[in-house]
Motif scaffolding. Structure first.
Motif, short mmCIF file in Angstrom:
data_model
loop_
_atom_site.label_atom_id
_atom_site.label_comp_id
_atom_site.label_asym_id
_atom_site.label_seq_id
_atom_site.Cartn_x
_atom_site.Cartn_y
_atom_site.Cartn_z
N ASN A 43 0.85 -1.20 0.00
CA ASN A 43 0.00 0.00 0.00
C ASN A 43 0.88 1.25 0.00
OD1 ASN A 43 0.78 0.56 2.65
ND2 ASN A 43 -1.05 -0.34 3.55
N ARG A 70 2.00 -10.32 2.90
CA ARG A 70 0.65 -10.05 2.37
C ARG A 70 0.14 -11.27 1.58
NH1 ARG A 70 -1.83 -5.47 2.01
NH2 ARG A 70 -0.96 -3.65 3.06
N ARG A 82 -3.23 -7.60 -1.73
CA ARG A 82 -3.42 -6.14 -1.56
C ARG A 82 -4.56 -5.80 -0.60
NH1 ARG A 82 -3.64 -5.84 -6.87
NH2 ARG A 82 -1.69 -5.52 -7.94
N GLU A 83 -5.49 -6.73 -0.43
CA GLU A 83 -6.66 -6.46 0.44
C GLU A 83 -6.37 -6.66 1.91
OE1 GLU A 83 -9.76 -9.09 -0.80
OE2 GLU A 83 -9.89 -8.17 -2.77
N GLN A 85 -5.36 -5.97 5.43
CA GLN A 85 -5.28 -4.68 6.13
C GLN A 85 -4.55 -4.88 7.45
OE1 GLN A 85 -7.13 -1.42 5.50
NE2 GLN A 85 -5.72 -0.88 7.16
N TYR A 87 -3.04 -3.66 11.11
CA TYR A 87 -3.18 -2.71 12.23
C TYR A 87 -1.92 -2.91 13.08
CZ TYR A 87 -7.96 -2.64 10.65
OH TYR A 87 -9.07 -2.50 9.87
N VAL A 96 -3.90 -8.43 12.16
CA VAL A 96 -5.06 -8.23 11.29
C VAL A 96 -6.31 -8.46 12.14
CG1 VAL A 96 -3.94 -8.84 9.09
CG2 VAL A 96 -4.93 -10.64 10.51
#
Ligand SMILES: CC(C)(COP(=O)(O)OP(=O)(O)OC[C@H]1O[C@@H](n2cnc3c(N)ncnc32)[C@H](O)[C@@H]1OP(=O)(O)O)[C@@H](O)C(=O)NCCC(=O)NCCS
Length: 236
Positions: A43, A70, A82-83, A85, A87, A96
């Protein structure tokens, strides 16, 4: 053997059983072509972070490690790389929102990525470089019992790096990183079987040695004693 970069684009879905911990052995070497494939999985924030590395080697290693993390999480979570996410906990440990625990470590041109469904974990790999003042560093950071153990050992480099990687795996499992005093707990330096951590934490933490090839050493700490550590390398 460590997984080469062209392996990742064809990786099938991976199943993680509840009693298993998977440890992936990853090569961070990448051709220009591979690197552009890996880069486009990051990202914007990760790309900015990659761009800030002073040395190209470090930029490449970060990019490959982050992209592979990823890809792998995507395979476990049935998502596109890519999806995924991320934290971050207070001390920087990524997580995640889905029910999966993971951790990554890189050193030299290699990385280890570990994943488990139910239990928190930390992993560490160390390239065992020469010219390290093992005993001096140990005196500063290791516990008293470890310092004595190191003094009695003939292969000081191996004992030091094994100890260091076991200690890092533990502080990474907890998530505190180096804010946790390394001298506040004990790990065996040389043994490779039936390892345990002596600490004040009421939680149970299991420790395993990872054989990661010549000049490297690795360790994993999982918040259970009952998990099968399964290694994923190119040879299967
Ligand atoms: C965690 C730590 C010991 C890692 O040390 P290292 O030997 O440089 O690195 P490793 O290759 O073994 O591990 C790095 C990876 O661990 C993960 N990580 C980062 N912080 C972590 C933490 N607190 N706990 C567990 N894992 C962590 C990340 O995925 C990182 O990879 P990235 O840098 O590519 O994003 C060190 O970075 C540390 O002490 N961090 C905490 C510092 C802190 O308190 N920061 C607060 C502000 S964020």
């Amino acid at each position: 053997m460590f997984l080469p970069s062209n392996f990742w684009s064809n990786l099938p879905q991976v199943e993680l059983q509840k009693d298993d911990t998977h440890v992936w052995y990853i090569s961070l070497q990448a051709s220009t072509h591979d690197l552009s494939y890996f880069s486009q999985l990051l990202n914007e924030e990760e790309k900015k972070r990659a761009a800030k590395f002073h040395f190209e080697k470090h930029r490449i290693h970060f990019t490959v490690a982050r992209a592979v993390m990823r890809i792998l999480l995507g395979k476990y979570l049935n998502k596109e790389a890519r999806e995924v996410q991320f934290y971050y906990q207070e001390r920087g440990k990524p997580y995640v929102q889905e029910l999966i625990h993971f951790n990554i470590s890189h050193s030299g041109d290699r990385a280890l990525f570990a994943v488990n469904k139910n239990y928190e974990l930390g992993v560490d790999i160390e390239f065992m470089r020469d010219n390290v003042s093992c005993e001096q560093i140990a005196t500063r950071y290791f516990s008293q019992t470890e310092i004595i153990e190191l003094a009695k050992t003939t292969n000081k480099k191996l004992a030091f790096f094994r100890g260091w990687s076991r200690k890092e795996a533990y502080i990474k499992a907890i998530g505190d990183g180096l804010t946790m005093p390394l001298a506040s707990f004990y790990v065996p330096l040389m043994a490779t079987e039936n390892l345990s951590i002596h600490h004040n934490d009421p939680r149970t933490w299991g420790l395993w040695n990872l054989e990661v090839g010549e000049n490297y050493t690795g360790a994993i700490v999982v918040q259970t004693l009952n998990t099968n550590i399964r290694k994923y390398t190119y040879d299967g």
